[in-house]
Design a protein around this motif. Structure first.
Motif, mmCIF file in Angstrom:
data_model
loop_
_atom_site.group_PDB
_atom_site.id
_atom_site.type_symbol
_atom_site.label_atom_id
_atom_site.label_comp_id
_atom_site.label_asym_id
_atom_site.label_seq_id
_atom_site.Cartn_x
_atom_site.Cartn_y
_atom_site.Cartn_z
ATOM 1 N N ARG A 243 19.976 35.609 15.434
ATOM 2 C CA ARG A 243 18.670 35.414 14.769
ATOM 3 C C ARG A 243 18.804 34.396 13.645
ATOM 4 O O ARG A 243 17.967 33.500 13.487
ATOM 5 C CB ARG A 243 18.162 36.747 14.204
ATOM 6 C CG ARG A 243 17.808 37.767 15.279
ATOM 7 C CD ARG A 243 17.274 39.069 14.657
ATOM 8 N NE ARG A 243 17.201 40.123 15.666
ATOM 9 C CZ ARG A 243 16.118 40.339 16.451
ATOM 10 N NH1 ARG A 243 15.050 39.593 16.310
ATOM 11 N NH2 ARG A 243 16.145 41.310 17.342
ATOM 12 N N ARG B 250 17.007 30.768 13.236
ATOM 13 C CA ARG B 250 16.182 30.507 12.048
ATOM 14 C C ARG B 250 16.655 29.249 11.307
ATOM 15 O O ARG B 250 15.857 28.453 10.814
ATOM 16 C CB ARG B 250 16.237 31.737 11.116
ATOM 17 C CG ARG B 250 15.457 31.587 9.818
ATOM 18 C CD ARG B 250 13.973 31.473 10.128
ATOM 19 N NE ARG B 250 13.209 31.116 8.943
ATOM 20 C CZ ARG B 250 12.488 31.996 8.240
ATOM 21 N NH1 ARG B 250 12.412 33.256 8.616
ATOM 22 N NH2 ARG B 250 11.827 31.613 7.181
ATOM 23 N N PHE C 133 15.306 26.423 13.156
ATOM 24 C CA PHE C 133 13.854 26.372 12.968
ATOM 25 C C PHE C 133 13.513 25.701 11.636
ATOM 26 O O PHE C 133 12.710 24.770 11.562
ATOM 27 C CB PHE C 133 13.268 27.786 13.017
ATOM 28 C CG PHE C 133 11.783 27.841 12.787
ATOM 29 C CD1 PHE C 133 10.901 27.761 13.864
ATOM 30 C CD2 PHE C 133 11.266 27.977 11.504
ATOM 31 C CE1 PHE C 133 9.527 27.812 13.656
ATOM 32 C CE2 PHE C 133 9.891 28.022 11.292
ATOM 33 C CZ PHE C 133 9.023 27.943 12.365
ATOM 34 N N ASP C 134 14.171 26.189 10.569
ATOM 35 C CA ASP C 134 13.850 25.686 9.231
ATOM 36 C C ASP C 134 14.186 24.206 9.086
ATOM 37 O O ASP C 134 13.528 23.478 8.344
ATOM 38 C CB ASP C 134 14.619 26.495 8.169
ATOM 39 C CG ASP C 134 14.056 27.912 8.036
ATOM 40 O OD1 ASP C 134 12.922 28.142 8.518
ATOM 41 O OD2 ASP C 134 14.755 28.780 7.472
ATOM 42 N N GLY D 58 8.958 24.522 14.158
ATOM 43 C CA GLY D 58 10.405 24.345 14.275
ATOM 44 C C GLY D 58 10.851 22.990 14.756
ATOM 45 O O GLY D 58 11.951 22.858 15.277
ATOM 46 N N ILE E 14 5.320 31.786 16.357
ATOM 47 C CA ILE E 14 6.171 31.499 15.195
ATOM 48 C C ILE E 14 7.262 32.560 15.007
ATOM 49 O O ILE E 14 8.431 32.215 14.861
ATOM 50 C CB ILE E 14 5.310 31.280 13.924
ATOM 51 C CG1 ILE E 14 4.557 29.943 14.094
ATOM 52 C CG2 ILE E 14 6.173 31.259 12.664
ATOM 53 C CD1 ILE E 14 3.623 29.593 12.967
ATOM 54 N N ARG F 293 11.257 31.859 15.165
ATOM 55 C CA ARG F 293 12.154 32.165 14.037
ATOM 56 C C ARG F 293 13.224 33.190 14.386
ATOM 57 O O ARG F 293 14.056 33.541 13.546
ATOM 58 C CB ARG F 293 11.334 32.729 12.877
ATOM 59 C CG ARG F 293 10.550 31.677 12.129
ATOM 60 C CD ARG F 293 9.707 32.408 11.112
ATOM 61 N NE ARG F 293 9.087 31.513 10.169
ATOM 62 C CZ ARG F 293 8.021 31.852 9.427
ATOM 63 N NH1 ARG F 293 7.505 33.062 9.554
ATOM 64 N NH2 ARG F 293 7.527 30.993 8.589
ATOM 65 N N GLU G 78 12.575 36.314 14.974
ATOM 66 C CA GLU G 78 12.179 37.624 14.442
ATOM 67 C C GLU G 78 11.709 38.559 15.553
ATOM 68 O O GLU G 78 11.848 39.772 15.448
ATOM 69 C CB GLU G 78 11.067 37.436 13.407
ATOM 70 C CG GLU G 78 11.540 36.695 12.160
ATOM 71 C CD GLU G 78 10.403 36.042 11.374
ATOM 72 O OE1 GLU G 78 10.719 35.311 10.422
ATOM 73 O OE2 GLU G 78 9.213 36.249 11.727
#
Lengths: 397, 372
Positions: free
Chosen positions: A45, A49, A52-53, A66, A117, A121, A123
């Motif tokens: 995860r 992320r 993505f960031d 992303g 989203i 990410r 999540e």
């Protein structure tokens, strides 16, 4: 026609390689192994992320999804770097490759916020509910039905082969919403949260091992889902399905190519130090695999070049067929060439390679078994041949 | 890699297809085979289009295009089973001469190609192996020249080439020598490709002056490189011939009806058709890649050429058996044109090393860790 890309493109490649080397989690942090294609350990995860960031998860997307609005060629370079290094961007690949693009293409702003989203990410995780016991190659024959009852759809029926469903938070489910319409025109697509009452997921072992739990049967018994979870227009599910499978198809070959390249390397390593090079039969066969690997790459580059120029890349249609069968034959021969050494079979709980998505088979035999995913899933080789014959070669139906 | 043709290349490809299909119909091939016609007009047409000298340096009188453009024309020549001395001249003879470091020599032997001059190369012995390390011809230095001895086999167009590039062994290492065909004793041998000139060239007793010894440091390497061009050319010619046979057979499956439906609607034929299509595309991609490696002087060119020839061999094997089968009894007749193209494809497999020979080269190369 040139052997290299332009300097600007190569500089983009270097930027990504540098970023990757600075940001990839170290091997020691990634030892907890994903148990299915929708099981994300915390490190997986975090890795998703991070990408993505930084705008590296799906470079072609805008930053809020992303990406960095990368061009087609830049998206290709990104994919190529990952594929040749055998580094996975997501360990929930069907979500990143099919489900998110479907939501971004066909979904409402609310659906993008609610589902796309968080999936991007890392999540939430997602599974794809298409096949049924009686809808395999004939996918449009699916029977799981959804009936609108007030503000909710009521689902009844069964899916199968739903990879990772038992670990997924949501299933993009294809259902029949108009039983009277021609079969392609009565299908809709609904996002079904897996904690919905009436949804039962039952994982079952693959022929690799009873512990290899990725496949699921998913049962829907009066499962009620909010009507707002309908993705795309009512009865336009076939369009979503085709769109889903069409996403990134221009670059999927990179994975096939990487699989063949990996085979070429691994077999070479397996016979290093032996007198394999003196065995004319073995050399003949191995040469043929190397030729296939190169041909897949060339045909892939050709589809990319044609796509960039707005031409129709007909070669694309044979890439999956050709590379998956080549990979399968190669693995079968490898075991046989290795003789008694090919019997070696470690357990599934053995170590796996750093950040590899599917490079975790522990024996040549497992590797061979897994190649049948390539010739069965996503359209069997037989169906692919029919499609190429009719659509590319113009042979009568 | 940008692996797609640019606009000029596409234009050349379609021009070649259009002109060649018009100028070299099956009726011309049949006239040549029956001894009732000749291919001189076709050759003059090709010369008029500057195609034999397409990839030759302008300094030596050529058009200065690359091996890629040449390859595109050759594929179309394969599509019509070209009966002219094009392939030997452009892909066998010219690359040997290009290795000469002497500009005057290059002009002398390459220059005539632009106006219809022809050439070939002689490396193979009676066992049919094209191994520059083991040439069938030897030479000894005499005052003012070299005297040759020996016989080269399977020389393509040896009977109608103006010049023959010969690799000859001497006590002090090999020499690359250009022999006027008129000085050699050339015999055309029977071959199943009825428009391909397969010859034996006897050079015993032929003496050539020193200015016909090419200025190359390593003649073996020069012939090895020339063979890579030859093999690449032959591979693309095979692709063209296979494409022709495939197109004919595919069209037939759409016309021919049995059980009240076109036979192309049967899955048994569809699946075979796709397998042929796949192997032709595989061979074409590898053939163009080899041409691109030659054009760019890429170090992978020996490997790429071997891959191309192996893939072309795989394609012709399947295309031959499936296309005859598609036509059924009609494919078994002399009257049907299919065999004209299949003969070329199969003959191409048998010269300059077949698929198995080239797969072995690739296999050993890659097994030893060579990069693709």
């Amino acid at each position: 026609m040139k052997l290299t890309f332009d300097a600007e493109t190569e500089s983009f490649r270097q930027t990504f390689v540098d970023w990757l080397e600075a940001n990839m989690p170290p091997e020691a942090a990634t030892t907890e192994r994903p148990s299915s294609t929708a099981d994300l350990p915390q490190w997986a995860r975090d890795w998703q992320r991070t990408q993505f960031d930084a705008g590296w998860l799906v470079p072609g997307n805008p930053p809020e999804y992303g990406g960095q609005n990368a061009t087609l060629i830049q998206q290709f370079i990104h994919n190529e770097v990952l594929a040749t290094r055998h580094v996975a961007d997501s360990f929930n690949p069907q979500a990143l490759g099919i489900i998110v693009p479907s939501i971004l293409t066909f979904g409402t702003e609310e659906q993008k916020e609610r589902w796309a989203i968080p999936i991007l990410r890392g999540e939430l995780t997602a599974a794809l509910g298409m096949s049924e016991p009686n809808a395999g190659s004939d996918l449009a024959g699916l029977r799981t039905k959804a009936v609108l009852d007030g503000e909710e759809f009521v689902l009844n029926g069964q899916k199968v082969w739903t990879s990772g469903a038992h670990d997924a938070d949501v299933i993009l489910t294809f259902v029949r919403t108009d039983p009277d319409a021609p079969k392609h025109k009565g299908i809709s697509c609904i996002l079904v949260p897996t904690d919905t009452e009436g949804v039962t997921r039952r994982p079952f072992g693959s022929y690799i091992s009873p512990e290899d739990l990725d496949f699921n049967e998913v049962f829907f018994d009066d499962a009620r889902v909010p009507a707002e979870n309908l993705l795309g227009p009512l009865n336009a599910g076939w369009k979503v399905a085709n769109g889903s499978l069409g996403h990134e198809r221009a670059m999927l070959w990179l994975n096939y190519s990487a699989a063949l390249d990996r085979f070429v390397d691994e077999f070479r390593n397996a016979v290093a130090g032996t007198d394999a090079a003196d065995d004319d039969r073995l050399v003949d066969w191995y040469g043929s695999v190397a030729i296939d690997a190169q041909a897949v790459k060339l045909l892939g580059y050709r589809t990319l070049a044609k796509t960039r120029r707005g031409m129709i890349p007909t070669e694309q249609s044979i890439l999956k067929l050709f590379s998956s069968e080549s990979n399968q034959d190669a693995h079968a021969r490898a075991i046989e060439e290795l003789g008694a050494l090919g019997l070696d079979h470690e357990t599934l709980s053995g170590p796996f390679r750093h950040l590899h998505l599917d490079g975790y088979m522990n024996s040549w035999f497992d590797g061979y078994l897994r190649t049948f995913a390539g010739t069965i899933a996503g359209g069997t080789s037989e169906i692919q041949r029919n499609i190429v014959a009719e659509r590319v070669l113009g042979m009568p139906r | 890699m940008d692996f797609e043709l640019d606009e000029d290349q596409i234009a050349l490809q379609s021009a070649a297809a259009e002109i060649l299909q018009k100028e070299c119909p099956p009726s011309l091939l049949r006239a040549v085979i029956d001894g009732k016609g000749v291919d001189d007009d076709l050759w003059q047409t090709l010369v008029g289009l500057d195609w034999p000298a397409l990839a030759i340096d302008p300094d030596a009188g050529g058009s200065g295009a690359t091996a890629v453009e040449l390859g595109l024309v050759i594929e179309q020549l394969g599509y019509v089973a070209d009966p002219t001395p094009f392939l030997a001249t452009a892909t066998q003879f010219a690359p040997v001469i290009e290795a000469s470091s002497d500009a005057e020599q290059r002009r002398r032997f390459l220059g005539p190609i632009a106006t219809g001059g022809t050439g070939t190369l002689a490396v193979a012995g009676p066992t049919g192996r094209w191994d520059p390390a083991d040439p069938p011809v030897s030479a000894e230095r005499t005052s003012g020249g070299v005297r040759l001895s020996g016989r080269a086999s399977f020389v393509i167009d040896g009977d109608r080439a103006d010049e023959i590039a010969v690799l000859a062994a001497t006590d002090s290492g090999p020499l690359a020598v250009v022999v006027p065909r008129a000085d050699a004793t050339v015999t055309r041998e029977p071959a199943f490709d009825l428009t391909m000139h397969v010859t034996t060239v006897d050079l015993t007793g032929v003496t050539v002056p020193d200015d016909r010894v090419l200025a190359v440091d390593d003649p073996t390497a020069a012939f090895t490189a020339a063979l890579e061009s030859a093999v690449t050319g032959l591979s693309l010619m095979t692709v063209g011939a296979c494409q022709r046979a495939f197109d004919m057979a595919l069209a037939y499956t759409k016309e021919r009806h049995q059980f009240d439906v076109p036979i192309g609607s049967f899955q048994a034929l569809k699946h075979k058709a796709v397998d042929m299509y796949t192997l032709i595309e595989r061979a074409r991609a590898l053939g163009l890649f080899a041409a691109l490696c030659i054009a760019e002087g890429d170090p992978r060119r020996p490997l790429a050429a071997a891959m191309a020839k192996a893939a072309a061999g795989d394609a012709q094997h399947l295309v031959f058996k499936h296309t005859v089968q598609f036509f059924g009894g009609i494919g078994f007749t002399w009257e049907n044109d299919l065999h004209l193209y299949l003969r070329r494809a199969k003959a191409a497999e048998l010269i300059f090393g077949g698929a198995a020979h080239h797969r072995a080269i690739v296999g050993r190369h890659v097994l030893s860790g060579a990069d693709l």
